[in-house]
Design a protein around this motif. Sequence first.
Motif, PDB file in Angstrom:
ATOM      1  N   ASN A   1      78.340 -22.692  -4.645  1.00  0.00           N
ATOM      2  CA  ASN A   1      76.895 -22.762  -4.751  1.00  0.00           C
ATOM      3  C   ASN A   1      76.423 -23.945  -3.904  1.00  0.00           C
ATOM      4  N   ASN A   2      75.178 -24.264  -3.977  1.00  0.00           N
ATOM      5  CA  ASN A   2      74.630 -25.295  -3.101  1.00  0.00           C
ATOM      6  C   ASN A   2      75.258 -26.674  -3.321  1.00  0.00           C
ATOM      7  N   SER A   3      75.526 -27.025  -4.578  1.00  0.00           N
ATOM      8  CA  SER A   3      76.080 -28.362  -4.838  1.00  0.00           C
ATOM      9  C   SER A   3      77.510 -28.471  -4.319  1.00  0.00           C
ATOM     10  N   THR A   4      78.276 -27.391  -4.406  1.00  0.00           N
ATOM     11  CA  THR A   4      79.645 -27.418  -3.896  1.00  0.00           C
ATOM     12  C   THR A   4      79.641 -27.579  -2.376  1.00  0.00           C
ATOM     13  N   LEU A   5      78.820 -26.813  -1.704  1.00  0.00           N
ATOM     14  CA  LEU A   5      78.739 -26.927  -0.250  1.00  0.00           C
ATOM     15  C   LEU A   5      78.242 -28.298   0.177  1.00  0.00           C
ATOM     16  N   LEU A   6      77.259 -28.816  -0.545  1.00  0.00           N
ATOM     17  CA  LEU A   6      76.755 -30.147  -0.225  1.00  0.00           C
ATOM     18  C   LEU A   6      77.842 -31.201  -0.404  1.00  0.00           C
ATOM     19  N   LEU A   7      78.609 -31.106  -1.490  1.00  0.00           N
ATOM     20  CA  LEU A   7      79.690 -32.050  -1.733  1.00  0.00           C
ATOM     21  C   LEU A   7      80.788 -31.920  -0.683  1.00  0.00           C
ATOM     22  N   LEU A   8      81.107 -30.696  -0.300  1.00  0.00           N
ATOM     23  CA  LEU A   8      82.124 -30.463   0.722  1.00  0.00           C
ATOM     24  C   LEU A   8      81.676 -31.027   2.073  1.00  0.00           C
ATOM     25  N   PHE A   9      80.455 -30.740   2.475  1.00  0.00           N
ATOM     26  CA  PHE A   9      79.962 -31.248   3.747  1.00  0.00           C
ATOM     27  C   PHE A   9      79.826 -32.766   3.735  1.00  0.00           C
TER      28      PHE A   9
END
Length: 94
Positions: A46-54
């Motif tokens: 979801n958005n938080s996972t992608l944000l954390l990964l990036f």
Amino acid sequence: MADENDETKLEKIDRKIRILVVLAVCQTAITSLLFIYLVLENFIPNNSTLLLLFLGLGIFFYFFRGRIPRWFGNSSRFIFANLFELRKSDSIKK
């Protein structure tokens, strides 16, 4: 006098090694937390996972921006050297 100079050099090296170890532990912890979080999300980010990964990738690339080209060059030279070595040894056996 030379002993004091050697001692200060050893202390500086020791401090640098400790800093590198701390950075390596922090990097390992962040990477493993990212991996666990991605596994728990069943690879449906979801958005938080992608944000954390990036964010993690951005921090990694910022800190190691000078070394990444060297790593890429060393790994590609290693792969191609071994690949050509395997081809040469195969042709010798025939």
